[in-house]
Write an enzyme that holds these catalytic residues in place. Structure first.
Site, PDB file in Angstrom:
ATOM      1  N   GLN A 128     -30.051   2.939  -5.818  1.00 23.99           N
ATOM      2  CA  GLN A 128     -29.640   2.807  -7.055  1.00 23.99           C
ATOM      3  C   GLN A 128     -29.160   1.407  -7.266  1.00 23.99           C
ATOM      4  OE1 GLN A 128     -25.948   4.631  -7.797  1.00 23.99           O
ATOM      5  NE2 GLN A 128     -26.393   4.854  -9.999  1.00 23.99           N
ATOM      6  N   GLY A 129     -30.143   0.804  -8.095  1.00 20.96           N
ATOM      7  CA  GLY A 129     -29.549  -0.647  -8.411  1.00 20.96           C
ATOM      8  C   GLY A 129     -28.794  -0.642  -9.899  1.00 20.96           C
ATOM      9  N   TYR A 130     -27.696  -0.467  -9.641  1.00 17.63           N
ATOM     10  CA  TYR A 130     -26.559  -0.724 -10.858  1.00 17.63           C
ATOM     11  C   TYR A 130     -25.647  -1.724 -10.687  1.00 17.63           C
ATOM     12  CZ  TYR A 130     -28.114   3.642 -13.505  1.00 17.63           C
ATOM     13  OH  TYR A 130     -28.785   4.590 -14.052  1.00 17.63           O
ATOM     14  N   GLU A 247     -24.768  12.113 -11.740  1.00 20.97           N
ATOM     15  CA  GLU A 247     -23.897  11.513 -10.799  1.00 20.97           C
ATOM     16  C   GLU A 247     -22.658  11.927 -10.389  1.00 20.97           C
ATOM     17  OE1 GLU A 247     -23.069   7.165  -8.616  1.00 20.97           O
ATOM     18  OE2 GLU A 247     -23.963   7.335 -10.571  1.00 20.97           O
ATOM     19  N   SER A 387     -15.179   4.460 -11.830  1.00 20.57           N
ATOM     20  CA  SER A 387     -13.951   4.249 -11.224  1.00 20.57           C
ATOM     21  C   SER A 387     -13.042   5.244 -12.023  1.00 20.57           C
ATOM     22  CB  SER A 387     -13.095   2.833 -11.474  1.00 20.57           C
ATOM     23  OG  SER A 387     -13.008   2.638 -12.744  1.00 20.57           O
ATOM     24  N   ASN A 388     -11.986   5.439 -11.361  1.00 21.93           N
ATOM     25  CA  ASN A 388     -10.940   6.753 -11.852  1.00 21.93           C
ATOM     26  C   ASN A 388     -10.301   6.155 -13.110  1.00 21.93           C
ATOM     27  OD1 ASN A 388     -11.980   8.241  -9.836  1.00 21.93           O
ATOM     28  ND2 ASN A 388      -9.938   8.686  -8.988  1.00 21.93           N
TER      29      ASN A 388
END
Length: 402
Positions: A128-130, A247, A387-388
């Site tokens: 995955q390229g994010y 995801e 992130s959370n």
């Protein structure tokens, strides 16, 4: 909310158990036991994936028309729970759970026929390229450029935290194709077919646990056909958000967490508390363990509520963010307690001893071998897949109306 399994579901559970009993060999099980990250060691995961593919179970979420088993949400939950309970390895999901569903929804017929069968078989390994340096949670600020040149895009830039890029032969990637308008409006979703192409460099990033799990990937004048664009040019943000639904929303944390709690209790029952008693009987430790177990039980109820809603055709919505926050933080707490429970045996760095087939003897009891590496690896669980802090913002907006 009816949580009782039907006769058909019970029969399916028995079929899954029979498959696991026949195919989960001792060496694969040992590789899974030694894993410290979200996925098993690559060659172990691939062997398990091949067995699943031969059965037609490599992509539990896929519909029948694309080669999947067409399982109901309940069947998927049963499958995940039984594999977790048996100690089966976690396999890479970038193909089956991320780019695969994206291609089904946004891909051309040519893209579907080219890529989907190879994802199912495990022949292709995707990464995955994010994220980029400086563009993690603020993904819209990404700077990797793709400039149109005839029938190709020419890509320059860098991606970071790229899981298992050292094993991948393909990447799905977000690139900037325009700098005009809002940042989200100039992003495109593209498939990079040949990961050995000139101009692509994969540099390892060794984690705190000592593992080579993630990488930084550099692109220098890499040419990719325009035909590899998924969805319209400059509309990749829409594609990216669709992928993130899978995801973040495809995980069921509670089966794995219950397995971790069982392991933690066994460790605490065999470790001393320093005062002549077993650690499991220490009131302070027992209270902390009970608190985490209660959180996991609450998460399980939430997951099953979402499961029931999915069975009725409803989407998880913000519940996916709630499960991600609670699941990742419970994972971290359980790992931290396990590292504390093994005490001094958490200190030695034993990368060789937890490498499959090394025959290097562990220092201390077997249950201490992976305690610290897992604790260190799981620090990232509240960051990856959004992130959370971002997840809490989603809950605040969509649930609390803040």
């Amino acid at each position: 909310m009816d949580l009782a399994l039907s006769d058909d579901d019970l029969a399916f559970r028995d079929e899954v158990r029979d498959f696991i009993a026949t195919n989960l060999t001792d060496d694969i099980l040992e590789g899974s036991r030694l894993a410290t990250g979200p996925f098993a060691e690559f060659h172990i995961g691939q062997r398990w994936l091949e067995k699943l593919a031969a059965k037609g179970w490599s992509a539990p979420m896929w519909p029948v028309e694309h080669g999947g088993p067409g399982w109901s949400p309940v069947q998927r939950y049963i499958f995940d729970a039984e594999c977790t309970a048996a100690g089966a390895p976690s396999v890479l999901v970038m193909g089956t759970r991320m780019v695969g569903p994206v291609l089904m929804h946004f891909g051309t017929d040519e893209q579907k026929s080219k890529y989907l069968p190879r994802i199912l078989s495990g022949e292709d390994v995707w990464c995955q390229g994010y994220s980029e340096p400086g563009s993690g949670s603020d993904l819209a600020s990404l700077k990797t450029r793709a400039v149109r040149d005839g029938d190709d895009y020419v890509i320059n830039g860098s991606k970071i935290w790229t899981t298992y890029a050292q094993h991948a032969n393909r990447m799905f990637c977000l690139v900037r194709t325009s700098t005009e308008g809002k940042a989200q409006e100039g992003i495109s979703f593209i498939l990079i077919d040949d990961f050995n192409a000139p101009g692509i460099t994969v540099d390892p990033i060794i984690t705190m646990a000592g593992d080579h799990e993630v990488n930084q990937v550099f692109f220098e004048d890499v040419r990719v056909p325009v035909a590899n664009l998924v969805g319209p040019e400059n509309k990749g943000w829409t594609v990216a958000k669709y992928l993130l639904e899978f995801e973040r929303g495809g995980d069921t944390y509670s089966p794995g967490l219950h397995a971790s709690i069982r392991h933690l209790k066994a460790v605490a029952a065999s470790e001393a508390d320093g005062g002549g008693e077993k650690l499991l009987d220490d009131p302070t430790f027992a209270a902390r363990l009970a608190e985490v177990e209660a959180e996991i039980m609450a998460l399980e109820i939430t997951e099953k509520q979402v499961l029931c809603e999915a069975a009725e055709g409803r989407t998880p919505g913000a519940n996916g963010s709630i499960m991600k926050v609670c699941g990742s933080e419970s994972l971290q707490k359980t790992a931290e307690l396990t590292a504390e429970a093994v005490a001094y045996y958490a200190a030695p760095h034993q990368k060789e001893a937890r490498t499959v087939g090394s025959n290097v003897a562990a220092i201390g009891p077997d249950h201490a071998l992976t305690a610290m590496p897992r604790h260190l690896n799981h620090r990232a669980a509240s960051i990856y897949a959004g992130s959370n802090e971002i997840q809490r913002n989603i809950v605040a907006k969509l649930v609390l109306g803040l």
